[in-house]
Design a protein around this motif. Structure first.
Motif, PDB file in Angstrom:
ATOM      1  N   VAL A   4       0.815  25.016 115.499  1.00 20.10           N
ATOM      2  CA  VAL A   4       1.606  26.071 114.878  1.00 20.10           C
ATOM      3  C   VAL A   4       0.669  27.239 114.570  1.00 20.10           C
ATOM      4  N   THR A   5       1.068  28.428 114.976  1.00 17.73           N
ATOM      5  CA  THR A   5       0.242  29.599 114.705  1.00 17.73           C
ATOM      6  C   THR A   5       0.982  30.554 113.787  1.00 17.73           C
ATOM      7  N   GLN A   6       0.226  31.242 112.951  1.00 17.67           N
ATOM      8  CA  GLN A   6       0.794  32.191 112.002  1.00 17.67           C
ATOM      9  C   GLN A   6      -0.010  33.484 112.042  1.00 17.67           C
ATOM     10  N   PHE A  91       3.142  29.018 104.306  1.00 14.03           N
ATOM     11  CA  PHE A  91       2.942  28.082 105.407  1.00 14.03           C
ATOM     12  C   PHE A  91       4.220  27.967 106.228  1.00 14.03           C
ATOM     13  N   CYS A  92       4.008  27.817 107.506  1.00 11.19           N
ATOM     14  CA  CYS A  92       5.088  27.507 108.419  1.00 11.19           C
ATOM     15  C   CYS A  92       4.812  26.115 108.981  1.00 11.19           C
ATOM     16  N   ALA A  93       5.849  25.356 109.193  1.00 12.75           N
ATOM     17  CA  ALA A  93       5.708  24.031 109.790  1.00 12.75           C
ATOM     18  C   ALA A  93       6.797  23.841 110.827  1.00 12.75           C
ATOM     19  N   SER A  94       6.529  22.992 111.808  1.00 16.04           N
ATOM     20  CA  SER A  94       7.558  22.688 112.792  1.00 16.04           C
ATOM     21  C   SER A  94       7.573  21.194 113.068  1.00 16.04           C
ATOM     22  N   SER A  95       8.698  20.714 113.571  1.00 18.07           N
ATOM     23  CA  SER A  95       8.801  19.287 113.855  1.00 18.07           C
ATOM     24  C   SER A  95       9.833  19.024 114.941  1.00 18.07           C
ATOM     25  N   GLY A 101      11.590   7.401 114.760  1.00 21.14           N
ATOM     26  CA  GLY A 101      12.623   8.200 114.121  1.00 21.14           C
ATOM     27  C   GLY A 101      12.115   9.108 113.037  1.00 21.14           C
ATOM     28  N   THR A 102      10.849   9.408 113.052  1.00 23.07           N
ATOM     29  CA  THR A 102      10.315  10.294 112.021  1.00 23.07           C
ATOM     30  C   THR A 102      10.179  11.711 112.564  1.00 23.07           C
ATOM     31  N   TYR A 103      10.170  12.658 111.642  1.00 24.96           N
ATOM     32  CA  TYR A 103      10.025  14.063 111.994  1.00 24.96           C
ATOM     33  C   TYR A 103       8.754  14.583 111.340  1.00 24.96           C
ATOM     34  N   GLU A 104       7.614  14.279 111.921  1.00 24.33           N
ATOM     35  CA  GLU A 104       6.371  14.744 111.313  1.00 24.33           C
ATOM     36  C   GLU A 104       6.339  16.258 111.331  1.00 24.33           C
ATOM     37  N   GLN A 105       6.101  16.848 110.185  1.00 24.64           N
ATOM     38  CA  GLN A 105       6.003  18.299 110.093  1.00 24.64           C
ATOM     39  C   GLN A 105       4.552  18.710 110.317  1.00 24.64           C
ATOM     40  N   TYR A 106       4.347  19.554 111.314  1.00 19.08           N
ATOM     41  CA  TYR A 106       3.023  20.086 111.645  1.00 19.08           C
ATOM     42  C   TYR A 106       2.909  21.479 111.030  1.00 19.08           C
ATOM     43  N   PHE A 107       1.882  21.671 110.237  1.00 27.74           N
ATOM     44  CA  PHE A 107       1.722  22.924 109.512  1.00 27.74           C
ATOM     45  C   PHE A 107       0.777  23.886 110.218  1.00 27.74           C
TER      46      PHE A 107
ATOM     47  N   GLY B  43      -4.060  24.302 107.755  1.00 26.79           N
ATOM     48  CA  GLY B  43      -2.833  23.892 107.104  1.00 26.79           C
ATOM     49  C   GLY B  43      -2.863  22.412 106.763  1.00 26.79           C
ATOM     50  N   PRO B  44      -1.978  21.964 105.887  1.00 29.18           N
ATOM     51  CA  PRO B  44      -1.896  20.536 105.574  1.00 29.18           C
ATOM     52  C   PRO B  44      -1.580  19.726 106.829  1.00 29.18           C
ATOM     53  N   ALA B  45      -2.178  18.553 106.940  1.00 28.54           N
ATOM     54  CA  ALA B  45      -1.937  17.666 108.076  1.00 28.54           C
ATOM     55  C   ALA B  45      -1.537  16.294 107.554  1.00 28.54           C
TER      56      ALA B  45
END
Lengths: 116, 114
Positions: A4-6, A91-95, A101-107, B43-45
């Protein structure tokens, strides 16, 4: 796979000005989240997009904040007009759905906003 | 109103020691409890996560202990190393997979001294 880029990484603006933050999620991730951390406090949820639709915007502090995700790809978060209390790291995160069945959020690395 | 309370705010541990960070929550609807690790400028991981149907989950030197009746969970870092120095956040979500928003604690800044 790019993360993820910001952009920008850091922004300093005066009270009353406008700032637009940009987030590019990981390719293929339909879910996009915005969070904010005010100095020393918890990371707080702002809103959640699923593709281009707002799934949950319960964390948006007021109508000075406008988030968009045109075409379901990158997202922008505009603050207009900025106030001193808007300072913090955004912060922005995506998943996407992952194994089990998990949705790991990547920051992303965050955008540090300073309002003077 | 802080839904997830984290302590301590900062922690200093000697190399080889055990680091313990605690979190408490109020909402019994929470169904997913991840821990995130953040290094400066990053960012947090996601580090490790647990669901309330188990009392413990271990991945390498990192262990989550979960006490559903007390509404508490903790992160234990065994044989702490200087490379573990970072800020750690506990979090909670009402969705078992973490689809919904994450509610974070305030963070713990861990310093592991050689």
């Amino acid at each position: 796979e790019a993360g993820v880029t910001q952009f920008p990484s850091h922004s300093v603006i005066e009270k009353g000005q406008t700032v637009t933050l940009r987030c590019d999620p990981i390719s293929g991730h339909d879910n996009l989240y915005w969070y904010r951390r005010v100095m020393g406090k918890e990371i707080k949820f702002l809103l959640h997009f699923v593709k281009e639709s707002k799934q949950d915007e319960s964390g948006m502090p007021n109508n000075r904040f406008l988030a968009e995700r045109t075409g379901g790809t990158y997202s922008t978060l505009k603050v207009q007009p900025a106030e001193l209390e808007d300072s913090g790291v955004y912060f922005c995160a995506s998943s996407r759905i992952a194994g089990g069945g998990t949705y790991e959020q990547y920051f992303g690395p965050g955008t540090r906003l300073t309002v003077t | 109103q802080q839904q997830v309370k984290q302590s301590p705010q900062s922690l200093i541990v000697q190399k080889g020691g055990i680091s313990i960070i605690n979190c408490a929550y109020e909402n019994t609807a929470f169904d997913y409890f991840p821990w995130y690790q953040q290094f400066p400028g990053k960012g947090p991981a996601l580090l490790i996560a647990i669901r309330p149907d188990v009392s413990e989950k271990k991945e390498g030197r990192f262990t989550i202990s979960f006490n559903k009746s007390a509404k508490q969970f903790s992160l234990h870092i065994m044989d702490s190393q200087p490379g573990d120095s970072a800020t750690y956040f506990c979090a909670a979500s009402k969705d078992p997979g973490g689809y919904n928003k994450l509610i974070f604690g305030a963070g713990t800044r861990l310093a592991v001294h050689p």
